[in-house]
Design an enzyme around this catalytic site. Structure first.
Site, PDB file in Angstrom:
ATOM      1  CD  GLU A  45      21.827  -3.664  11.353  1.00 22.23           C
ATOM      2  OE1 GLU A  45      22.157  -4.426  12.269  1.00 22.23           O
ATOM      3  OE2 GLU A  45      20.747  -3.032  11.338  1.00 22.23           O
ATOM      4  CB  CYS A  79       9.734  -2.249   7.521  1.00 23.64           C
ATOM      5  SG  CYS A  79       9.328  -0.543   7.121  1.00 23.64           S
TER       6      CYS A  79
END
Length: 399
Positions: free
Chosen positions: A102, A390
């Site tokens: 990704e 994150c």
């Protein structure tokens, strides 16, 4: 992940793997003049051609040979998800053999940053990270890294043709709010983003860049080439869990790439529990390498610190972290004018028995560091709703 059979096309040279010099050698071997390589390079990275057949400034015979004897991979993501009013865009790419990676494009008022993966999965095993639950599936080739930036560049070009889009003004350093706040009453105002191209790259996606250093660095050189994507070295940041040989090697490179070190704990016992790599490179060794890096480059280092409720976010943890960086607890201190701490409230990962620090604890942690002379900001996360923030990337796999 179900492995897919490797096809004959998967074994062809990937044009994104090639530097301009390597492309010149390929085409001169085909009997072409060297300027043809510059044309191909420009088509790939300036015109953003997605097939050799679209490179209409080349002779038809050369276009057809490139189409038949080389490949561009990956070009098109299998899926693109959006969040934050379309300002955060996560792409899912399937690589040869079926591995999934990704990338995340984040559009701001004055910049567009793409978060790039360097591995499918990760072997580092940090307990708070979704990617680590996959283990290491494989390293990405230089071209598979470069292709993620090309995708983001295409997205920016496509979006630039639309009406002005709103973006969120960046908060002051002291401001921080939760993802729920962002969706409900975010302290933002409508603005117009003037950015039409990718301006920044962070190698903070899936994987550990320094575990595949040679491939990652080849990608950096291709991305940086002024005849192509032309992303400045100071506009790129690489994040590492603390692979000391990589930090030392980066200090010798000619391109001034920014360094971010994932710290996440102020002492060895806690860091080893959160990050197994600390058993190999404990804090004293890591800080020694960082100190040498700062001396060699004079460039600021960011220390990333994910805040986990009740694990590493107590006031005593903040005080110990300040003492560690100042040299008051064991290893010699670092030059504080070149040190920055980036606090990251943990982003939820399904199935992980961890909690996100409350706002008051985050701000208390930040205040303690600042009172002790440590520059410190709190990251406002983007893409939490689509697992693009994150620590949430897992190649489209539910954790």
């Amino acid at each position: 992940m179900t492995a897919l059979p490797v096809t004959n096309r998967d074994t062809l040279p990937n044009l994104y793997d090639l530097s301009l010099a390597e492309m010149e050698r390929l085409l001169t071997d085909w009997g072409q003049p060297t300027y043809r390589a510059r044309q191909v390079f420009r088509q790939l990275y300036v015109n953003l051609a997605d097939t050799p057949l679209a490179m209409t400034d080349l002779p038809l015979a050369l276009r057809e040979r490139l189409a038949n004897e080389t490949r561009l991979a990956p070009v098109t993501p299998e899926q693109v998800q959006t969040a934050d009013n379309g300002l955060t865009r996560k792409a899912l790419f399937r690589l040869p053999n079926g591995a999934l990676v990704e990338s995340v494009l984040m559009i701001y008022l004055d910049r567009a940053t793409v978060c790039v993966s360097t591995q499918a999965g990760c072997a580092m095993g940090c307990v708070f990270c979704a990617t680590g639950t996959l283990g290491l599936l494989r390293n990405l080739s230089p071209g598979e890294i470069v292709a993620q930036v090309v995708w983001a560049a295409r997205e920016m070009r496509r979006l630039a043709g639309r009406p002005p889009r709103p973006t969120m003004r960046q908060p002051e350093d002291d401001a921080w709010w939760s993802p729920d706040d962002l969706e409900n009453d975010a302290p933002s105002v409508p603005e117009v983003s003037s950015v039409s191209h990718v301006t920044n790259i962070v190698f903070m996606g899936m994987g550990e860049p320094f575990a595949t250093y040679d491939r990652w660095w080849r990608a950096v050189e291709i991305i940086h080439d002024p005849r192509g994507l032309n992303i400045g070295a100071r506009s790129m940041t690489v994040s590492t869990v603390g692979l000391v040989p990589g930090i030392r090697r980066l200090a010798t490179e000619t391109l001034p790439i920014n360094l971010a070190v994932s710290l996440h704990a102020p002492d060895d016992d806690l860091r080893s529990a959160l990050m197994p790599i600390n058993r190999r490179y404990p804090l004293a060794v890591l800080l020694d390498a960082t100190r040498d890096y700062l001396a060699a480059t004079g460039r600021r280092v960011s220390f990333e610190y994910v805040l986990l409720q009740g694990k590493n976010d107590e006031p005593e943890h903040a005080a110990k972290l300040a003492a560690l960086l100042r040299g008051e607890a064991g290893p010699a201190g670092l030059p504080l004018h070149l040190v920055h701490v980036n606090l990251i409230p943990w982003n939820p990962v399904p199935g992980m028995p961890l909690g996100r620090s409350e706002r008051r604890r985050v701000l208390t942690f930040q205040r303690i560091l600042r009172e002790r002379g440590i520059a410190c900001t709190v990251r406002v996360e983007r893409g939490v709703a689509i697992a693009a923030a994150c620590g949430q990337l897992a190649g489209g796999v539910a954790c």
